[in-house]
Design an enzyme around this catalytic site. Sequence first.
Site, PDB file in Angstrom:
ATOM      1  CE1 TYR A   2      29.143  38.299 -52.726  1.00 48.31           C
ATOM      2  CE2 TYR A   2      26.922  37.650 -52.100  1.00 48.31           C
ATOM      3  CZ  TYR A   2      28.125  38.271 -51.798  1.00 48.31           C
ATOM      4  OH  TYR A   2      28.305  38.846 -50.561  1.00 48.31           O
ATOM      5  CG  ASP A  47      28.961  42.739 -59.958  1.00 46.61           C
ATOM      6  OD1 ASP A  47      28.389  42.146 -59.018  1.00 46.61           O
ATOM      7  OD2 ASP A  47      30.106  43.222 -59.860  1.00 46.61           O
ATOM      8  CE  LYS A  65      35.595  39.998 -55.712  1.00 40.71           C
ATOM      9  NZ  LYS A  65      35.809  39.196 -54.490  1.00 40.71           N
TER      10      LYS A  65
HETATM   11  P1  KE4 Z   1      32.476  42.911 -51.644  1.00 42.07           P
HETATM   12  O1  KE4 Z   1      31.350  43.654 -50.985  1.00 42.07           O
HETATM   13  O2  KE4 Z   1      32.732  41.555 -51.003  1.00 42.07           O
HETATM   14  O3  KE4 Z   1      33.730  43.749 -51.809  1.00 42.07           O
HETATM   15  O4  KE4 Z   1      32.009  42.617 -53.171  1.00 42.07           O
HETATM   16  C1  KE4 Z   1      30.795  41.931 -53.397  1.00 42.07           C
HETATM   17  C2  KE4 Z   1      30.842  41.316 -54.779  1.00 42.07           C
HETATM   18  C3  KE4 Z   1      30.118  41.922 -55.791  1.00 42.07           C
HETATM   19  N1  KE4 Z   1      30.118  41.425 -57.049  1.00 42.07           N
HETATM   20  C4  KE4 Z   1      30.846  40.312 -57.354  1.00 42.07           C
HETATM   21  C5  KE4 Z   1      30.820  39.798 -58.762  1.00 42.07           C
HETATM   22  C6  KE4 Z   1      31.612  39.653 -56.359  1.00 42.07           C
HETATM   23  O5  KE4 Z   1      32.315  38.545 -56.683  1.00 42.07           O
HETATM   24  C7  KE4 Z   1      31.611  40.149 -55.041  1.00 42.07           C
HETATM   25  C8  KE4 Z   1      32.372  39.475 -53.910  1.00 42.07           C
HETATM   26  N2  KE4 Z   1      32.930  38.196 -54.218  1.00 42.07           N
HETATM   27  C9  KE4 Z   1      33.117  37.289 -53.097  1.00 42.07           C
HETATM   28  C10 KE4 Z   1      33.850  36.063 -53.624  1.00 42.07           C
HETATM   29  N3  KE4 Z   1      33.044  35.242 -54.419  1.00 42.07           N
HETATM   30  C11 KE4 Z   1      33.869  37.920 -51.970  1.00 42.07           C
HETATM   31  C12 KE4 Z   1      34.418  36.931 -50.980  1.00 42.07           C
HETATM   32  C13 KE4 Z   1      33.629  36.942 -49.698  1.00 42.07           C
HETATM   33  O6  KE4 Z   1      32.392  37.071 -49.760  1.00 42.07           O
HETATM   34  O7  KE4 Z   1      34.285  36.807 -48.656  1.00 42.07           O
END
Ligand code: KE4
Length: 422
Positions: free
Chosen positions: A138, A233, A261
């Site tokens: 993701y 990523d 994060k």
């Molecule tokens: P944000 O746009 O949510 O800050 O980051 C996206 C993202 C990009 N790359 C990786 C590897 C990530 O894990 C994420 C976001 N992770 C999720 C949890 N698996 C965020 C939690 C959510 O979607 O509420």
Amino acid sequence: MNLWDRARTLMPGGVNSPVRSFGAVGGDPFFVRRGEGPWIEDTEGRRYLDYVQSWGPLILGHAHPVVVDAVDRQLSLGTSYGAPTEGGVELAERLVRLVPSMEMVRLVSSGTEATMTALRLARAATGRDRFLKFTGCYHGHADPFLVAAGSGVATLGLPNSPGVPESSVVTTAVLPFNDLDAVEGLLRERGEEFAAVFLEPVMGNAGFIPPEPGFLEGLREVTERHGVLLVFDEVMTGFRVGLGGAQGLYGVTPDLTTLGKVIGGGLPVGAFGGRRDLMERMAPTGPVYQAGTLSGNPLATAAGNAQLAWLEEHDPYPGLESYASRLVEGVLEAFRDAGAPASGQAIGSMWGVFLREGPVRSFEEASEGDAERFRRFHRAALERGIFFAPSPFEAGFVSVVHGEEELEVTLRAVREATAASA
Ligand code: KE4
């Protein structure tokens, strides 16, 4: 009308991000009133040991004094200027110093912004449109990535997403994680069409799936051979599997890296960076456009700098990995004693358990876990004051303020929850 009913009339699913809705585990989510170290407290006064930690950012736990003090100091000076600040330079210096691939960096406000811009830059730098991702990885919710994604997309069983035009994903190729031969074959045939290979170097959005030995090294070699950029990523793995992220741990240096994060200390910060010759293509020095009203926000950089400074000074990773490993071993033992297959591991402060025999090397294999048993276990653990990620397609986290007492409380609750959810 209670909070949950009010929320659901006002926001889709009552939440601001789908995985929070407990869709995969059933029941109603709790509303958090406050966090304190390894604990969170809900609006009913119930307390939980927190292994979600806002999905990764809170490696120092909730409301750590160094983060609170830093944000407090900044708050009275103003919350945003839309102008360069010393704190922004300090955070950029820290990322360039600690992340092996980063010669230059740009701060943004989320992981999604970081990955969407890194892809735009890779396409601009190579003049190629196609890119390769892996099933279950993701990379945020920008259109090109919403194909066979992990995290909430997998949790909610959404094959992709309506509203993403075919034209946005026709250039997205997808292969199973850890299948180096398939990558070799694809790039041998069509390498000159590909701008980038994009991946989470350790998967955290399909459960927790490390790279097989040689996978990252092989990707580095085959992408170099075909003039394809390698993009790690590390939004989740950055500062979670080690101070230098997965690239520091495995000694494989990508061309571009995305972060998020942990680097914001719980406030909104994302970042992308890498080779100087690539980053100088970004506006205003180059033509590749990206912008953001709150990019490098002083409150967020104050929190991020405070958290990263603490990590750099204390290097807590051996202790974090010891806790996470003992947690995983305790969970595996509980399930095996209950006659249920389970496998898992920990790297640094990240960990994961699958309710199926191991090893689990891809999202496809992760999907064969016992989702129904997970659902019952998650609920039983929650009832015993332990908050694990409400999805089998997420990673777990531990913080520097999870100590021996918390581990003992957790493992006792895990044994009870495993028996209760047989
Ligand atoms: P944000 O746009 O949510 O800050 O980051 C996206 C993202 C990009 N790359 C990786 C590897 C990530 O894990 C994420 C976001 N992770 C999720 C949890 N698996 C965020 C939690 C959510 O979607 O509420």
